[in-house]
Design a protein around this motif. Structure first.
Motif, PDB file in Angstrom:
ATOM      1  N   ILE A 111       0.540   3.927   8.389  1.00 54.22           N
ATOM      2  CA  ILE A 111       1.667   3.080   7.961  1.00 54.22           C
ATOM      3  C   ILE A 111       1.588   1.703   8.634  1.00 54.22           C
TER       4      ILE A 111
ATOM      5  N   ASN B 124       0.844  -1.202   0.000  1.00 57.92           N
ATOM      6  CA  ASN B 124       0.000   0.000   0.000  1.00 57.92           C
ATOM      7  C   ASN B 124       0.875   1.246   0.000  1.00 57.92           C
TER       8      ASN B 124
ATOM      9  N   ILE C 289       0.663   5.611   0.945  1.00 55.69           N
ATOM     10  CA  ILE C 289      -0.116   6.629   1.650  1.00 55.69           C
ATOM     11  C   ILE C 289      -0.019   7.945   0.892  1.00 55.69           C
TER      12      ILE C 289
ATOM     13  N   THR D 186       3.338  -1.054   3.907  1.00 59.67           N
ATOM     14  CA  THR D 186       3.453   0.271   3.273  1.00 59.67           C
ATOM     15  C   THR D 186       4.789   0.372   2.544  1.00 59.67           C
TER      16      THR D 186
END
Ligand code: PLP
Length: 369
Positions: free
Chosen positions: A153, A111, A113, A157
């Protein structure tokens, strides 16, 4: 396809007709692009047939691209930075996330952010790279909330993104704070300065956003926005001059053996145009351009508030936003509307002081009706 070709006269009459259907820049307040500087146009015309996708055939043009990267490295406080000229912010952002992905290829459900204010190019990038996108909320000042970002996070991440000059409100995220978080978590930190990268360094009191901050891995900057180059010209700048090598794939029939760019064939003309503007104006010239845009933004905000349209934000850069009804804007003026329905006007170099006054007058006259 036409069976028999047209005469040149006929053809260009048709093209001129089509061009006349485009909106006059005099009325465009909605765009982050502008009329290219005359030296950009002249340089562009000189390099029209060049292809940076096969740099061995165009070593002179390729050296201009390297020079452009060096100029940005120096402007962003890292003389040894690497990078290349992209087609714009979208490609730079895709490539940055591709780099983050490749560096973390062991993570199976990665992922990234991004602030809620991020440009939609990150959605495209995450879609293409199968990344989960984790939007971090903004504070009341329309800047990314760094603490909230840190809270998102986890072990999956692979990247953190901050925006230095948001598309909708012209805000600079707390890049210094985000850079610290990136260092603490050993995260790839990409700064999208597609718009702000050619504004912030030329402000009187520039907020830190670049390689002067430990933790910033890559920066996107677009000469075809505030750099007044011809379209298309973006740049992805990397602190590590060898970082892009991790994207290399073999290119069997070209003058180079490998390539890390996203596009194959790449135009040299706008790269020459971008460098021409930087070297023609120098820091002093760019400071004058940016000071003019900021002054016009302030005047636009003051004028709109006098008319009763409150600012939505006090921007860091030359983007003004207001609470205003959509039918308050007369034809043929072209503004845009943010996701929160604020009127958005970008004071690009073509929106000079006279155009700001003309817009304010048009708004006033329209209000009286
Ligand atoms: N990033 C930011 C902050 C932008 O404002 C934009 C476009 O306005 C982009 C990325 C995308 O740039 P481009 O349209 O050149 O691909």
């Amino acid at each position: 396809m036409l069976n028999k070709g047209q005469s040149e006269e006929e053809l260009f009459a048709f093209l001129a007709q089509k061009k006349s259907e485009d909106l006059d820049h005099d009325f465009i307040l909605s765009s982050m692009c502008t009329i290219p500087h005359s030296v950009a146009v002249r340089a562009h015309c000189m390099f029209m047939e060049t292809n940076l996708g096969d740099p061995g055939l165009f070593p002179g043009t390729f050296s201009l691209e390297q020079l452009l990267v060096r100029r940005f490295g120096s402007l962003f406080h890292c003389e040894t930075a690497g990078g290349y000229a992209t087609s714009g912010g979208t490609e730079s952002n895709i490539q940055a996330l591709r780099l983050a992905r490749v560096q973390n290829c062991g993570i199976r459900e990665p992922n990234v952010i991004v602030p809620e204010s991020a440009h939609f190019s990150f959605k495209k990038a995450c879609d293409m790279l199968s990344l989960e996108i984790r939007p971090a909320p903004l504070g009341r000042d329309f800047r990314m909330d760094a603490d909230a970002a840190a809270g998102l996070i986890d072990k999956n991440t692979i990247g953190l993104i901050g925006i230095a000059g948001t598309t909708e409100y012209g805000m600079v995220d707390p890049i210094a704070g985000l850079a610290k978080i990136a260092v603490q978590h050993d995260l790839f930190f990409h700064v999208d300065a597609a718009f702000g990268g050619m504004v912030i360094p030329f402000l009187d009191r520039p907020a830190p956003f670049d390689f002067s901050l430990a933790g910033v891995t890559t920066i996107a900057v677009d000469p075809h926005k505030m750099g007044m180059s011809t379209i298309p010209c973006g740049c992805l700048i990397t602190r590590d001059p060898h970082l892009l090598d991790s994207l290399n794939i073999d290119t069997p029939y070209l003058t180079v053996k490998q390539e890390y760019t996203l596009a194959g064939t790449r135009p040299g003309a706008p790269v020459a145009g971008a460098l021409a503007v930087l070297d023609y104006l120098g820091t002093e010239g760019m400071k004058a351009v940016v000071a003019g845009c900021m002054k016009n933004t302030e005047r636009l905000i003051a004028g709109m508030e006098t008319l009763g349209y409150a600012r939505a934000a006090t921007p860091d850069l030359n983007v003004a936003t207001f609470s205003c009804e959509k039918d308050a804007v007369p034809v043929p003026w072209r503004v845009s509307w943010t996701r929160q329905n604020h009127l958005r006007a970008v004071c690009m170099p073509h929106v000079h002081a006279g155009r700001v006054e003309a817009f304010l007058l048009a708004m006033q006259e329209h209000k009286k009706r």
